[in-house]
Design a protein around this motif. Sequence first.
Motif, PDB file in Angstrom:
ATOM      1  N   GLU A 104       0.822  -1.227   0.000  1.00  0.00           N
ATOM      2  CA  GLU A 104       0.000   0.000   0.000  1.00  0.00           C
ATOM      3  C   GLU A 104       0.849   1.268   0.000  1.00  0.00           C
ATOM      4  N   ALA A 105       1.987   1.228   0.681  1.00  0.00           N
ATOM      5  CA  ALA A 105       2.848   2.418   0.736  1.00  0.00           C
ATOM      6  C   ALA A 105       3.390   2.727  -0.665  1.00  0.00           C
ATOM      7  N   LEU A 106       3.734   1.689  -1.408  1.00  0.00           N
ATOM      8  CA  LEU A 106       4.236   1.880  -2.768  1.00  0.00           C
ATOM      9  C   LEU A 106       3.123   2.402  -3.686  1.00  0.00           C
ATOM     10  N   ARG A 107       1.958   1.798  -3.581  1.00  0.00           N
ATOM     11  CA  ARG A 107       0.820   2.257  -4.409  1.00  0.00           C
ATOM     12  C   ARG A 107       0.517   3.732  -4.123  1.00  0.00           C
ATOM     13  N   ALA A 108       0.440   4.059  -2.831  1.00  0.00           N
ATOM     14  CA  ALA A 108       0.098   5.432  -2.443  1.00  0.00           C
ATOM     15  C   ALA A 108       1.176   6.407  -2.922  1.00  0.00           C
ATOM     16  N   GLY A 109       2.450   6.012  -2.791  1.00  0.00           N
ATOM     17  CA  GLY A 109       3.560   6.874  -3.192  1.00  0.00           C
ATOM     18  C   GLY A 109       3.507   7.182  -4.682  1.00  0.00           C
ATOM     19  N   ILE A 110       3.197   6.182  -5.483  1.00  0.00           N
ATOM     20  CA  ILE A 110       3.135   6.370  -6.934  1.00  0.00           C
ATOM     21  C   ILE A 110       1.998   7.315  -7.312  1.00  0.00           C
ATOM     22  N   LEU A 111       0.837   7.088  -6.721  1.00  0.00           N
ATOM     23  CA  LEU A 111      -0.317   7.927  -7.060  1.00  0.00           C
ATOM     24  C   LEU A 111      -0.097   9.371  -6.614  1.00  0.00           C
ATOM     25  N   LYS A 112       0.552   9.535  -5.457  1.00  0.00           N
ATOM     26  CA  LYS A 112       0.803  10.882  -4.934  1.00  0.00           C
ATOM     27  C   LYS A 112       1.738  11.655  -5.859  1.00  0.00           C
ATOM     28  N   GLU A 113       2.805  10.989  -6.304  1.00  0.00           N
ATOM     29  CA  GLU A 113       3.766  11.648  -7.194  1.00  0.00           C
ATOM     30  C   GLU A 113       3.113  12.016  -8.529  1.00  0.00           C
ATOM     31  N   ARG A 114       2.275  11.129  -9.040  1.00  0.00           N
ATOM     32  CA  ARG A 114       1.558  11.441 -10.281  1.00  0.00           C
ATOM     33  C   ARG A 114       0.663  12.672 -10.059  1.00  0.00           C
ATOM     34  N   ASP A 115      -0.098  12.661  -8.966  1.00  0.00           N
ATOM     35  CA  ASP A 115      -1.027  13.762  -8.724  1.00  0.00           C
ATOM     36  C   ASP A 115      -0.303  15.088  -8.504  1.00  0.00           C
ATOM     37  N   SER A 116       0.929  15.024  -7.953  1.00  0.00           N
ATOM     38  CA  SER A 116       1.661  16.274  -7.696  1.00  0.00           C
ATOM     39  C   SER A 116       2.382  16.779  -8.937  1.00  0.00           C
ATOM     40  N   ASN A 117       3.073  15.869  -9.643  1.00  0.00           N
ATOM     41  CA  ASN A 117       4.003  16.351 -10.681  1.00  0.00           C
ATOM     42  C   ASN A 117       3.807  15.783 -12.084  1.00  0.00           C
ATOM     43  N   PHE A 118       2.950  14.769 -12.238  1.00  0.00           N
ATOM     44  CA  PHE A 118       2.799  14.129 -13.552  1.00  0.00           C
ATOM     45  C   PHE A 118       1.315  13.919 -13.849  1.00  0.00           C
ATOM     46  N   THR A 119       0.549  14.989 -13.835  1.00  0.00           N
ATOM     47  CA  THR A 119      -0.909  14.843 -13.883  1.00  0.00           C
ATOM     48  C   THR A 119      -1.402  14.238 -15.210  1.00  0.00           C
ATOM     49  N   GLN A 120      -0.583  14.300 -16.262  1.00  0.00           N
ATOM     50  CA  GLN A 120      -1.016  13.729 -17.545  1.00  0.00           C
ATOM     51  C   GLN A 120      -0.761  12.222 -17.631  1.00  0.00           C
ATOM     52  N   LEU A 121       0.014  11.705 -16.687  1.00  0.00           N
ATOM     53  CA  LEU A 121       0.433  10.300 -16.762  1.00  0.00           C
ATOM     54  C   LEU A 121      -0.721   9.367 -16.421  1.00  0.00           C
ATOM     55  N   LYS A 122      -0.912   8.356 -17.266  1.00  0.00           N
ATOM     56  CA  LYS A 122      -1.910   7.326 -16.959  1.00  0.00           C
ATOM     57  C   LYS A 122      -1.240   6.243 -16.132  1.00  0.00           C
ATOM     58  N   ILE A 123      -1.926   5.775 -15.100  1.00  0.00           N
ATOM     59  CA  ILE A 123      -1.328   4.744 -14.256  1.00  0.00           C
ATOM     60  C   ILE A 123      -2.182   3.483 -14.277  1.00  0.00           C
ATOM     61  N   PHE A 124      -1.523   2.354 -14.504  1.00  0.00           N
ATOM     62  CA  PHE A 124      -2.216   1.070 -14.553  1.00  0.00           C
ATOM     63  C   PHE A 124      -1.702   0.180 -13.428  1.00  0.00           C
TER      64      PHE A 124
END
Length: 383
Positions: free
Chosen positions: A319-339
């Motif tokens: 969960e920590a890894l999942r949350a970390g990835i989503l947080k970084e996308r939401d902060s700095n890579f908003t165009q990135l699609k995550i699967f």
Amino acid sequence: MKILAIETSCDETAISVVDGSGEITNPSFSVLSHLISSQVELHAKWGGVVPALAKREHAKNIIPLLDQALTESGLKKEGQTNITDKQKKEIAEIFTHEENLPEELVKFAEGITIPDIDAIAVTYGPGLEPALWVGVNLAKALEIIWQKKLVPINHMEGHIASPLLGNDERVEFPALALLVSGGHTELVLCEDWFDYKIIGQTRDDAVGEAFDKVARILDLPYPGGPQISTLALKAKPGGSIKLPRPMLHSDDYDFSFSGLKTAVLYAVRDKDLSENDKAEMAREFQEAVVEVLLKKTFKAISNYDIKSLIIGGGVIANEALRAGILKERDSNFTQLKIFLPESPVITDNATMIAIAAYLRLKAHQEKSSENLRAIGNLRIDQV
Ligand code: KG4
Ligand code: ZN
């Protein structure tokens, strides 16, 4: 298109039946049966997977599991299938090490009609070779009996395909796959489906392996990943343990986790740890792992102008890894699609193998089953 998939690369015997439809850009999957017979308890006694034991357990479980999968998916019809003496001889020659299997399989297959499937998919690597062979041999025998197409699949490609289950988003390329499992830690650049280039990988232990080893150091049972992440949640705030972040600033996309494990070993050696000390160690270890995985992954995303990030492998249950990835996308890579894969296709399973086979069949990119053999160290760019 109905696919029966078989997966025996490690310590789970898994069989699924999946009905795939739609184009490769927009596929959808209905899971008719998803079975996993786990050997975790058996191997836990030894603190890790014992290949010879794994093979024996796969051989014991696989035909009953096949029976159950066909029953559950409504494809098992009592009846008769004629198997010629020539076919029986070919089947006996396939199973050189599992003497009981040909007879058990022939008896089972003769008592039912040929199931209404379009293809058989099987994991042929990477993994433990003796374990892989059980699945590969069963698949070859079924190819002979049922005269269905056999599609060999790379286990790591299965993990890459796993987030497509129940997901309507389109993967846009270039995509980056972060593969994090018990045997792999890789960053794979995908210019398109099936076009893989490894741009970074671990130089020593895989990340799941590091979780398992650190768990053992902390006297936690195998497999260690879920144990560490649960324990980490119990750490009180304001801990003082500090572990290194190996290769955080190295000028590449590689990883190293063995030094981190050794740092944990030295930090706890000859010490009488309180429960909070252990929890604190688990939390700091997990944080160190997540930090280096995020750093290298998002560096690659920037540098290669990545449009989709796909993550596969058992460690993405963390969960920590999942949350970390989503947080970084939401902060700095908003165009990135995550699967991200969701349960039950995060850890090893056969549904993801069926999904990968569907993609390959739709694209006419399936590997030939001729002279198929298990390949323990099969690479993702070698499919
Ligand atoms: O993909 P997988 O099921 O099998 C391999 O192909 O290796 O991955 C298993 C690995 C194990 O090392 C296990 O400890 C790790 O995934 N794992 C986790 C978690 N759940 C499973 N690691 C960290 N956190 C978790 N929650
Ligand atoms: Zn796996």
